[in-house]
Design a protein around this motif. Structure first.
Motif, PDB file in Angstrom:
ATOM      1  N   ASP A  99       1.100  -0.836   0.162  1.00  0.00           N
ATOM      2  CA  ASP A  99      -0.274  -0.080  -0.261  1.00  0.00           C
ATOM      3  C   ASP A  99       1.073   1.250  -0.300  1.00  0.00           C
ATOM      4  OD1 ASP A  99      -2.511  -1.722   0.147  1.00  0.00           O
ATOM      5  OD2 ASP A  99      -2.446  -1.499   2.736  1.00  0.00           O
ATOM      6  N   LEU A 100       1.940   0.977  -0.174  1.00  0.00           N
ATOM      7  CA  LEU A 100       3.278   2.062   0.304  1.00  0.00           C
ATOM      8  C   LEU A 100       4.017   1.925  -1.116  1.00  0.00           C
ATOM      9  CD1 LEU A 100       3.158   2.975   4.113  1.00  0.00           C
ATOM     10  CD2 LEU A 100       2.261   4.314   2.491  1.00  0.00           C
ATOM     11  N   ALA A 101       4.273   2.832  -1.588  1.00  0.00           N
ATOM     12  CA  ALA A 101       5.223   3.186  -2.832  1.00  0.00           C
ATOM     13  C   ALA A 101       6.938   3.687  -2.457  1.00  0.00           C
ATOM     14  CB  ALA A 101       4.627   3.709  -4.012  1.00  0.00           C
ATOM     15  N   PRO A 102       7.889   3.031  -2.022  1.00  0.00           N
ATOM     16  CA  PRO A 102       9.248   3.679  -1.581  1.00  0.00           C
ATOM     17  C   PRO A 102       9.480   4.945  -2.898  1.00  0.00           C
ATOM     18  CG  PRO A 102       9.790   1.883  -3.318  1.00  0.00           C
ATOM     19  CD  PRO A 102       7.920   1.745  -2.779  1.00  0.00           C
ATOM     20  N   ILE A 103      10.078   6.499  -2.038  1.00  0.00           N
ATOM     21  CA  ILE A 103      10.637   7.238  -3.179  1.00  0.00           C
ATOM     22  C   ILE A 103      11.947   7.225  -2.603  1.00  0.00           C
ATOM     23  CG2 ILE A 103      10.407   9.721  -3.589  1.00  0.00           C
ATOM     24  CD1 ILE A 103       7.554   9.549  -2.083  1.00  0.00           C
ATOM     25  N   THR A 104      12.322   7.120  -1.269  1.00  0.00           N
ATOM     26  CA  THR A 104      13.872   7.310  -1.490  1.00  0.00           C
ATOM     27  C   THR A 104      14.540   7.386   0.020  1.00  0.00           C
ATOM     28  OG1 THR A 104      15.902   8.637  -1.337  1.00  0.00           O
ATOM     29  CG2 THR A 104      13.645  10.206  -1.377  1.00  0.00           C
ATOM     30  N   MET A 105      15.252   7.204   0.482  1.00  0.00           N
ATOM     31  CA  MET A 105      15.591   6.519   1.840  1.00  0.00           C
ATOM     32  C   MET A 105      16.205   8.318   2.615  1.00  0.00           C
ATOM     33  SD  MET A 105      16.825   5.129   4.698  1.00  0.00           S
ATOM     34  CE  MET A 105      16.508   3.859   4.491  1.00  0.00           C
ATOM     35  N   GLY A 106      15.303   8.246   3.624  1.00  0.00           N
ATOM     36  CA  GLY A 106      16.570   9.801   4.000  1.00  0.00           C
ATOM     37  C   GLY A 106      17.649   9.960   5.281  1.00  0.00           C
ATOM     38  N   VAL A 107      16.673   9.859   6.107  1.00  0.00           N
ATOM     39  CA  VAL A 107      18.599   9.350   7.180  1.00  0.00           C
ATOM     40  C   VAL A 107      18.109   7.840   7.505  1.00  0.00           C
ATOM     41  CG1 VAL A 107      18.026  12.199   7.648  1.00  0.00           C
ATOM     42  CG2 VAL A 107      16.880  10.517   9.102  1.00  0.00           C
ATOM     43  N   VAL A 108      19.579   7.787   8.140  1.00  0.00           N
ATOM     44  CA  VAL A 108      20.011   6.557   8.933  1.00  0.00           C
ATOM     45  C   VAL A 108      20.931   6.829  10.242  1.00  0.00           C
ATOM     46  CG1 VAL A 108      20.048   4.920   6.873  1.00  0.00           C
ATOM     47  CG2 VAL A 108      22.303   5.813   7.946  1.00  0.00           C
ATOM     48  N   PHE A 109      20.573   6.510  11.494  1.00  0.00           N
ATOM     49  CA  PHE A 109      20.953   6.943  12.596  1.00  0.00           C
ATOM     50  C   PHE A 109      20.968   5.246  13.859  1.00  0.00           C
ATOM     51  CE2 PHE A 109      17.490   8.248  12.654  1.00  0.00           C
ATOM     52  CZ  PHE A 109      15.956   8.329  14.162  1.00  0.00           C
ATOM     53  N   PRO A 110      21.256   5.592  14.506  1.00  0.00           N
ATOM     54  CA  PRO A 110      21.665   4.297  15.537  1.00  0.00           C
ATOM     55  C   PRO A 110      21.210   4.858  17.069  1.00  0.00           C
ATOM     56  CG  PRO A 110      23.793   5.881  16.324  1.00  0.00           C
ATOM     57  CD  PRO A 110      23.403   5.838  14.979  1.00  0.00           C
ATOM     58  N   ASN A 111      20.654   4.579  17.834  1.00  0.00           N
ATOM     59  CA  ASN A 111      19.654   5.300  19.094  1.00  0.00           C
ATOM     60  C   ASN A 111      20.751   5.048  20.030  1.00  0.00           C
ATOM     61  OD1 ASN A 111      17.040   5.680  17.754  1.00  0.00           O
ATOM     62  ND2 ASN A 111      16.094   3.315  18.708  1.00  0.00           N
ATOM     63  N   VAL A 112      21.002   5.510  21.065  1.00  0.00           N
ATOM     64  CA  VAL A 112      21.540   5.639  22.262  1.00  0.00           C
ATOM     65  C   VAL A 112      20.312   5.474  22.806  1.00  0.00           C
ATOM     66  CG1 VAL A 112      21.535   8.505  22.380  1.00  0.00           C
ATOM     67  CG2 VAL A 112      23.084   6.934  23.515  1.00  0.00           C
ATOM     68  N   LEU A 113      21.209   4.864  24.294  1.00  0.00           N
ATOM     69  CA  LEU A 113      20.059   4.417  25.387  1.00  0.00           C
ATOM     70  C   LEU A 113      20.966   5.095  26.990  1.00  0.00           C
ATOM     71  CD1 LEU A 113      19.050   2.472  27.454  1.00  0.00           C
ATOM     72  CD2 LEU A 113      20.639   1.440  27.401  1.00  0.00           C
ATOM     73  N   VAL A 114      20.126   6.398  26.857  1.00  0.00           N
ATOM     74  CA  VAL A 114      20.867   6.755  28.049  1.00  0.00           C
ATOM     75  C   VAL A 114      19.589   6.781  29.283  1.00  0.00           C
ATOM     76  CG1 VAL A 114      20.807   8.774  26.323  1.00  0.00           C
ATOM     77  CG2 VAL A 114      18.377   8.218  27.151  1.00  0.00           C
ATOM     78  N   VAL A 115      19.886   6.876  30.185  1.00  0.00           N
ATOM     79  CA  VAL A 115      19.489   7.357  31.666  1.00  0.00           C
ATOM     80  C   VAL A 115      19.535   8.997  32.498  1.00  0.00           C
ATOM     81  CG1 VAL A 115      20.269   4.755  32.199  1.00  0.00           C
ATOM     82  CG2 VAL A 115      21.323   6.336  33.147  1.00  0.00           C
ATOM     83  N   PRO A 116      18.872   8.678  33.015  1.00  0.00           N
ATOM     84  CA  PRO A 116      19.192  10.201  33.699  1.00  0.00           C
ATOM     85  C   PRO A 116      20.005  10.365  34.450  1.00  0.00           C
ATOM     86  CG  PRO A 116      16.473   9.422  34.040  1.00  0.00           C
ATOM     87  CD  PRO A 116      17.249   8.207  33.657  1.00  0.00           C
ATOM     88  N   ALA A 117      20.807  11.462  34.994  1.00  0.00           N
ATOM     89  CA  ALA A 117      22.175  10.980  35.991  1.00  0.00           C
ATOM     90  C   ALA A 117      21.302  11.102  36.912  1.00  0.00           C
ATOM     91  CB  ALA A 117      22.871  13.050  35.265  1.00  0.00           C
ATOM     92  N   GLY A 118      22.539  11.026  38.303  1.00  0.00           N
ATOM     93  CA  GLY A 118      22.086  11.256  39.071  1.00  0.00           C
ATOM     94  C   GLY A 118      21.903   9.417  39.700  1.00  0.00           C
ATOM     95  N   THR A 119      21.306   8.983  38.939  1.00  0.00           N
ATOM     96  CA  THR A 119      20.970   6.889  38.922  1.00  0.00           C
ATOM     97  C   THR A 119      22.279   6.321  39.704  1.00  0.00           C
ATOM     98  OG1 THR A 119      21.710   6.352  36.951  1.00  0.00           O
ATOM     99  CG2 THR A 119      19.118   7.003  38.159  1.00  0.00           C
ATOM    100  N   GLY A 120      23.263   6.499  39.768  1.00  0.00           N
ATOM    101  CA  GLY A 120      24.478   5.621  39.567  1.00  0.00           C
ATOM    102  C   GLY A 120      24.977   4.503  39.214  1.00  0.00           C
TER     103      GLY A 120
END
Length: 307
Positions: A99-120
């Motif tokens: 149901d969807l037709a490709p046009i072009t890739m846009g951007v690629v990137f990894p995610n980053v696992l983050v935690v709040p500061a102060g948790t140890g």
């Protein structure tokens, strides 16, 4: 036939052009979409309006475009979750491969696992150790069920033999706010939303989810350095309703590739942790089919489900 061909080649479309984004304003997808849409508007001489349609991990937006007007006036800033992961986890009102037709890739990137500061928690090893000491108590945010950030957490659960709890949101911005507020313990965040808070010291980056360290976080290890083979790279691509005439699809490919290749667009996106990856329509089609098969195998093999 002549009338049909003439209509198909109307460009820019007579209707206002809408770029549909499946996540809330202020998140990674929204930031990238607005940078690209601005340049695209300048190039074609017509406004390209970013329309945020958050919900169901981006699936609502993808369904809207799949059944939207096929006259070139509606584009989708598609993402890995709704296109290649969610179909294996839930019943959808659209088929991403039909149901969807490709046009072009846009951007690629990894995610980053983050935690709040102060948790140890300062390293991935600390995170895994805490999860093992307190099974079922450590939670992680995602941009929605079946999203790349959701599957990254499920994959870490599997490879590290831990049990962290998934908390879905309607996009990166609301997820980030709850992480910063201490209401959720961690988040597989996209770089654009996380980097300012990493730089300010409010968030601690534990690991990135691609196979190599990104240039903007050279001192942050990948998950794969601790758990070889781990790879949950994120991406956003441009698509349109499948019945959109081929001449219009070809023209949109031309215009989007031009916008993505503009130095100011490339540099601005890179500042936000996104690498531009424009290409041919058929390349994106093959890539999505490969990703669809890959995540389907992983979900089946690891027996990943959502509630």
């Amino acid at each position: 036939m002549a009338m049909g061909a003439s209509h198909a080649q109307d460009f820019p479309p007579k209707r206002p052009v809408t770029l549909v984004v499946g996540f809330a304003a202020g998140g990674s997808a929204d930031i990238a979409a607005r940078i690209i849409a601005k340049k695209l508007s300048e190039n074609i001489g017509q406004n390209v309006v970013v329309d945020n349609k958050p919900g169901a991990g981006g699936n609502l937006a993808h369904g809207q475009v799949a059944h939207g007007p096929a006259d070139g006036s509606m584009l989708l800033f598609g993402s890995i979750g709704p296109l290649t992961i969610s179909p294996h986890l839930m019943k959808l009102r659209y088929d991403p491969l039909k149901d969807l037709a490709p046009i072009t890739m846009g951007v690629v990137f990894p995610n980053v696992l983050v935690v709040p500061a102060g948790t140890g928690i300062k390293t991935l090893a600390d995170y895994v150790a805490k999860a093992k000491r307190e099974p079922g108590k450590l939670d992680f945010a995602s941009t929605g069920p079946g999203s790349a950030s959701h599957l990254a957490g499920e994959l870490l659960n599997d490879v590290a033999h831990i049990n962290t709890v998934h908390i879905p949101y309607k996009g990166g911005a609301p997820a980030l706010q709850d992480v910063l507020g201490g209401r959720v313990a961690s988040f597989y965040a996209a770089p654009p939303t996380a980097l300012p808070h990493i730089e300010s010291g409010k968030l601690i980056p534990l690991a990135t989810t691609g196979l190599t360290r990104p240039a903007y976080l050279p001192n942050v290890p990948t998950v794969a350095e601790s758990f070889p083979g781990f790879n949950a790279t994120n991406w956003y691509a441009f698509l349109a309703p499948a019945k959109t005439p081929q001449p219009l699809m070809d023209r949109w490919n031309l215009e989007l590739v031009k916008a993505l290749n503009a130095p100011e667009v490339h540099d601005n996106l890179l500042k936000h942790g996104h690498t531009t990856a424009p290409g041919k329509r058929e390349e994106l089609g093959r890539f999505i089919a490969d990703e669809y098969a890959k995540w389907g195998r992983i979900i089946q093999d690891r027996k990943i489900t959502i509630e």
